[in-house]
Write an enzyme that holds these catalytic residues in place. Structure first.
Site, PDB file in Angstrom:
ATOM      1  N   SER A 145       4.797   4.547  -1.246  1.00  0.00           N
ATOM      2  CA  SER A 145       5.157   3.137  -1.426  1.00  0.00           C
ATOM      3  C   SER A 145       4.548   2.596  -2.716  1.00  0.00           C
ATOM      4  CB  SER A 145       4.583   2.334  -0.239  1.00  0.00           C
ATOM      5  OG  SER A 145       4.499   0.955  -0.525  1.00  0.00           O
ATOM      6  N   TYR A 158      -1.122  -1.376   5.772  1.00  0.00           N
ATOM      7  CA  TYR A 158      -0.033  -0.603   5.182  1.00  0.00           C
ATOM      8  C   TYR A 158      -0.479   0.025   3.866  1.00  0.00           C
ATOM      9  CZ  TYR A 158       4.824   0.211   3.587  1.00  0.00           C
ATOM     10  OH  TYR A 158       6.003   0.769   3.134  1.00  0.00           O
TER      11      TYR A 158
END
Ligand code: NAP
Ligand code: GCO
Length: 265
Positions: A145, A158
């Protein structure tokens, strides 16, 4: 040259691939010749996924499996090896996000995100590597990501998971490269999927969500990514074309990481 990207005869497992990024990547691997296997967390999603693949002319093998459950993952891999074949390509795609300010986030919520986004790629990779070693080759692709490199408000768990996933990618490459196993990451930018739908919701007055406008200004391509933008990079990293690429995270972000952002008017 075309043969370098040919996945004919290869079995690819893509986790959490009933829809979204996983579905697009699995479709791309199938179109490059791979036999696609996917899992999702419940039977309804798996059935929907199988129908969606069929609509694309793809006979995908779907299984219910929670990737955080090590026994279930080991059973899944054993079943796939019996019913389909040894897994040549693994895409650790399944993931969740919880957008909560860190000091308001419970330890349980933090652990849940780490469990799905970091522990699960460890569990699934550990389950497939022994057969890859026996077979003499393997490809593992971890879906990282922007948050493998950057932080932002409300995504502490996250970002910690995706940063860890970048290092797990490098460590698998380091530990198993000698067995002709390549482990790389794909770092998508901001992609239009259900996971980011809340960041793109129109405002009551019909205007764009502030975060939507922010991402457009931060992306040289001046657009959100589409799941199809990830297919070419995934086929590359799943194919012989990347046999000497190992421990790399390929960012597919429209240039976000290279760009300071458009000056507000
Ligand atoms: P998504 O639309 O939320 O899809 C995620 C998939 O993973 C869903 O099918 C989900 O099933 C499944 N899943 C979640 N927990 C699972 C578990 N424990 N076991 C098995 N399956 C599970 O997400 P996406 O946008 O396609 O993202 C896919 C991956 O790309 C994720 O790792 C995400 O972090 C990453 N990513 C996304 C973006 C983006 O902008 N969208 C950018 C960079 C990276 P349920 O429907 O039951 O939750
Ligand atoms: C967020 C988004 C991002 C994307 C993606 C960016 O809340 O910032 O969900 O985290 O999902 O990971 O690469």
């Amino acid at each position: 040259m075309a043969n370098m990207f040919d996945l004919t005869g290869k079995v690819a497992l893509v986790t959490g691939a009933s829809y979204g990024i996983g579905f697009a990547i699995a479709k791309g691997l199938a179109n490059a010749g791979a036999t696609v296997v996917f899992n999702d967390i419940n039977a309804e999603l798996v059935e929907k996924g199988i129908a969606a693949y069929k609509a694309e002319g793809i006979d995908a093998h779907g299984y219910v499996c929670d990737v955080t459950d090590e026994d279930a993952v080991n059973a899944l891999v054993a079943t796939v090896e019996k019913e389909v074949g040894v897994i040549d390509i693994l895409v650790n795609n399944a993931g969740i996000i919880k957008r909560i300010p860190m000091c308001e986030m419970s330890a349980a919520d933090f652990r849940k995100v780490i469990d799905v986004d970091l522990n699960a790629p460890f569990i699934v990779s550990k389950a497939v590597i022994p057969a890859m070693i026996k077979k003499g080759h393997g490809k593992i692709i971890n879906i990282c990501s922007m948050m493998s490199e950057l932080g932002r408000e409300t995504v502490s768990a996250y970002a910690a998971a995706k940063g860890g996933l970048k290092m797990l990618t490098r460590n698998i490459a380091s530990e198993y490269g000698e067995f002709n196993i390549q482990c790389n990451g794909i770092g998508p930018g901001y992609i239009a999927t259900p996971q980011t739908a809340p960041l793109r919701e129109l405002q009551p007055d019909g205007s764009r969500h502030p975060f939507d406008s922010f991402i457009i200004a931060k992306t040289p391509a001046a657009r959100w990514g589409e799941t199809e933008d990830l297919v070419g990079p995934a086929v590359f990293l799943a194919s012989d074309a990347s046999n000497f690429v190992n421990g790399h995270v390929l960012y597919v972000d429209g240039g976000i990481l290279a760009y300071i952002g458009k000056q507000p008017k």
